[in-house]
Design a protein around this motif. Structure first.
Motif, mmCIF file in Angstrom:
data_model
loop_
_atom_site.group_PDB
_atom_site.id
_atom_site.type_symbol
_atom_site.label_atom_id
_atom_site.label_comp_id
_atom_site.label_asym_id
_atom_site.label_seq_id
_atom_site.Cartn_x
_atom_site.Cartn_y
_atom_site.Cartn_z
ATOM 1 N N PRO A 87 0.812 -1.232 0.000
ATOM 2 C CA PRO A 87 0.000 0.000 0.000
ATOM 3 C C PRO A 87 0.843 1.280 0.000
ATOM 4 O O PRO A 87 2.000 1.288 0.428
ATOM 5 C CB PRO A 87 -0.800 -0.119 1.303
ATOM 6 C CG PRO A 87 -0.702 -1.549 1.705
ATOM 7 C CD PRO A 87 0.627 -2.029 1.214
ATOM 8 N N PHE A 88 0.210 2.345 -0.476
ATOM 9 C CA PHE A 88 0.722 3.718 -0.364
ATOM 10 C C PHE A 88 2.074 3.914 -1.059
ATOM 11 O O PHE A 88 2.953 4.607 -0.534
ATOM 12 C CB PHE A 88 0.809 4.138 1.111
ATOM 13 C CG PHE A 88 -0.490 4.014 1.833
ATOM 14 C CD1 PHE A 88 -1.600 4.744 1.435
ATOM 15 C CD2 PHE A 88 -0.623 3.139 2.899
ATOM 16 C CE1 PHE A 88 -2.815 4.619 2.092
ATOM 17 C CE2 PHE A 88 -1.834 3.009 3.565
ATOM 18 C CZ PHE A 88 -2.928 3.749 3.163
ATOM 19 N N VAL A 89 2.217 3.323 -2.240
ATOM 20 C CA VAL A 89 3.404 3.565 -3.058
ATOM 21 C C VAL A 89 3.029 4.592 -4.124
ATOM 22 O O VAL A 89 1.959 4.521 -4.739
ATOM 23 C CB VAL A 89 3.925 2.263 -3.687
ATOM 24 C CG1 VAL A 89 5.133 2.531 -4.570
ATOM 25 C CG2 VAL A 89 4.298 1.267 -2.591
ATOM 26 N N LYS A 114 -4.722 12.998 -3.828
ATOM 27 C CA LYS A 114 -4.577 13.507 -2.459
ATOM 28 C C LYS A 114 -3.835 12.502 -1.578
ATOM 29 O O LYS A 114 -3.022 12.884 -0.732
ATOM 30 C CB LYS A 114 -5.946 13.822 -1.861
ATOM 31 C CG LYS A 114 -5.831 14.466 -0.481
ATOM 32 C CD LYS A 114 -7.120 15.102 -0.029
ATOM 33 C CE LYS A 114 -6.905 15.822 1.311
ATOM 34 N NZ LYS A 114 -8.129 16.498 1.779
ATOM 35 N N THR A 115 -4.107 11.201 -1.785
ATOM 36 C CA THR A 115 -3.385 10.180 -1.027
ATOM 37 C C THR A 115 -1.899 10.255 -1.336
ATOM 38 O O THR A 115 -1.052 10.159 -0.435
ATOM 39 C CB THR A 115 -3.934 8.779 -1.357
ATOM 40 O OG1 THR A 115 -5.336 8.744 -1.082
ATOM 41 C CG2 THR A 115 -3.240 7.711 -0.540
ATOM 42 N N ALA A 116 -1.572 10.442 -2.614
ATOM 43 C CA ALA A 116 -0.159 10.580 -2.995
ATOM 44 C C ALA A 116 0.468 11.800 -2.318
ATOM 45 O O ALA A 116 1.626 11.754 -1.884
ATOM 46 C CB ALA A 116 -0.032 10.690 -4.518
ATOM 47 N N SER A 154 -6.475 6.609 5.157
ATOM 48 C CA SER A 154 -5.615 7.201 6.178
ATOM 49 C C SER A 154 -4.204 6.665 5.990
ATOM 50 O O SER A 154 -3.958 5.465 6.117
ATOM 51 C CB SER A 154 -6.140 6.842 7.569
ATOM 52 O OG SER A 154 -5.287 7.362 8.562
ATOM 53 N N VAL A 155 -3.286 7.557 5.633
ATOM 54 C CA VAL A 155 -1.911 7.145 5.337
ATOM 55 C C VAL A 155 -1.113 7.086 6.637
ATOM 56 O O VAL A 155 -0.992 8.100 7.336
ATOM 57 C CB VAL A 155 -1.237 8.123 4.358
ATOM 58 C CG1 VAL A 155 0.191 7.682 4.059
ATOM 59 C CG2 VAL A 155 -2.044 8.207 3.060
ATOM 60 N N GLY A 256 3.017 14.904 8.997
ATOM 61 C CA GLY A 256 3.474 13.539 8.780
ATOM 62 C C GLY A 256 4.857 13.312 9.363
ATOM 63 O O GLY A 256 5.199 12.207 9.796
ATOM 64 N N LEU A 257 5.662 14.362 9.371
ATOM 65 C CA LEU A 257 7.012 14.275 9.927
ATOM 66 C C LEU A 257 7.023 14.561 11.429
ATOM 67 O O LEU A 257 7.822 13.973 12.178
ATOM 68 C CB LEU A 257 7.930 15.283 9.212
ATOM 69 C CG LEU A 257 8.158 15.025 7.724
ATOM 70 C CD1 LEU A 257 8.820 16.235 7.068
ATOM 71 C CD2 LEU A 257 9.021 13.778 7.509
ATOM 72 N N ASP A 258 6.165 15.477 11.858
ATOM 73 C CA ASP A 258 6.110 15.854 13.281
ATOM 74 C C ASP A 258 4.638 16.027 13.671
ATOM 75 O O ASP A 258 4.054 17.100 13.487
ATOM 76 C CB ASP A 258 6.878 17.162 13.505
ATOM 77 C CG ASP A 258 6.779 17.645 14.945
ATOM 78 O OD1 ASP A 258 6.240 16.902 15.790
ATOM 79 O OD2 ASP A 258 7.246 18.763 15.234
ATOM 80 N N PRO A 259 4.006 14.972 14.189
ATOM 81 C CA PRO A 259 2.561 15.017 14.477
ATOM 82 C C PRO A 259 2.158 16.040 15.534
ATOM 83 O O PRO A 259 0.966 16.302 15.699
ATOM 84 C CB PRO A 259 2.262 13.589 14.964
ATOM 85 C CG PRO A 259 3.384 12.754 14.450
ATOM 86 C CD PRO A 259 4.584 13.646 14.443
ATOM 87 N N ASN A 260 3.124 16.626 16.237
ATOM 88 C CA ASN A 260 2.808 17.609 17.282
ATOM 89 C C ASN A 260 3.236 19.026 16.912
ATOM 90 O O ASN A 260 3.402 19.883 17.785
ATOM 91 C CB ASN A 260 3.487 17.200 18.596
ATOM 92 C CG ASN A 260 2.960 15.887 19.126
ATOM 93 O OD1 ASN A 260 1.788 15.567 18.974
ATOM 94 N ND2 ASN A 260 3.836 15.102 19.741
#
Length: 310
Positions: A87-89, A114-116, A154-155, A256-260
């Motif tokens: 998934p998600f390639v 959008k998923t990409a 949801s990625v 995606g890199l820093d969820p906070n």
């Protein structure tokens, strides 16, 4: 394909078929390339391969051939199988999106683009495709265009990175080694250059030259797409330029890199407010205030949006 063995192909034979398909693809012989990839798929299945990644690559390669010759339905089928295996390639996502777009299945194309973007927010083809589909859907369905969209996958954070070709000349294949440094530079030079470009962008922001700053940040992300602040800085520029969708994309990539990351939540909330996505705006501000309950900017924005939805 007369004269070819129907027995289980050896790994070497499968590799040879795949390599031959790659070569034919590079020479524009897409139908013949698809045939070689089909043989490679059969060989992998008959050999009982335990590596779904390898099979996924060949399906994605054959999908590229089908897209080139206009067989969009078969392209979609192959991309779907490829994504079920791994998934998600990016490449099968983008190819399936392009095929959906060609067939005027715009909602499905939007979801894939959008998923990409969620997988890698620096991919221009995904961003351009998403913007095209949004415009088409808005022209077609008006402000309610989002109501009929299919569910958005949801990625996972683990998939939100860049995937590079597994070998030079791979005809549309995807690799499975995540790289934090882009194609145009590697090692310390690439990272140093990315940092320098980001700092040049920061200086341009201070001067109010947001378009030029975007160019610097984009160049930086090509060298290092794992730097969260570059995304949030470019998002700030997009906000000032009223390019709200692009700002949202960059903030999503940053999260995606820093969820906070507070700036990413705040800037995405601001962009969502401007496009009247009030529920999304409130969700972002609430998450921001969960992380920092006394944040005055978040409190003010929440009050502003709550007035708008009354």
């Amino acid at each position: 394909m007369s004269g070819r063995s129907r027995g289980a192909a050896s790994p070497a034979a499968v590799l040879q078929l795949k390599s031959r398909g790659n070569e034919l693809f590079r020479h524009g012989q897409f139908g013949q390339a698809a045939a070689r990839y089909s043989e490679a798929i059969t060989g992998l299945k008959e050999s009982g391969t335990k590596t779904p990644e390898e099979l996924s690559v060949v399906y994605s390669n054959r999908a590229a051939c089908y897209l080139k010759i206009g067989n969009c339905s078969e392209c979609i089928k192959d991309c779907t199988v490829s994504l079920e295996l791994v998934p998600f390639v990016l490449k099968p996502l983008l190819r399936r999106a392009a095929a959906y777009e060609a067939l005027e299945r715009y909602s499905l194309a939007f979801v894939d683009y959008k998923t990409a973007m969620q997988v890698d927010g620096s991919v221009q083809a995904a961003q351009d495709g998403m913007n095209r589909m949004r415009k088409v859907l808005m022209d077609k369905d008006g402000s309610s265009w989002r109501d009929d969209l299919p569910p958005m996958p949801s990625v996972p954070v683990s998939a939100q990175r860049r995937w590079e070709p597994s070998a030079p000349g791979n005809a549309g294949g995807q690799g499975y080694m995540p790289q934090t440094v882009g194609d145009t530079g590697s090692g310390s030079y690439g990272l140093d250059r990315a940092k320098s470009l980001k700092e040049e962008g920061n200086e341009l922001v201070r001067k109010g030259e947001h378009l030029k700053a975007v160019e610097k940040y984009s160049a930086s992300l090509k060298l290092n797409n794992q730097e969260c602040t570059t995304y949030t800085n470019r998002a700030l520029c997009y906000l000032n330029m009223k390019q709200y969708s692009e700002a949202i994309n960059d903030c999503t990539a940053a999260l995606g890199l820093d969820p906070n990351n507070l700036k990413a939540f705040y800037r995405r909330a601001g962009a969502r407010k401007e496009i009247k996505d009030y529920s999304g705006c409130v969700a972002d501000v609430q998450e921001m205030l969960r992380l920092d309950p006394e944040n005055p900017s978040g409190q003010r924005l929440l009050q502003e949006v709550q007035k708008l939805v009354k």
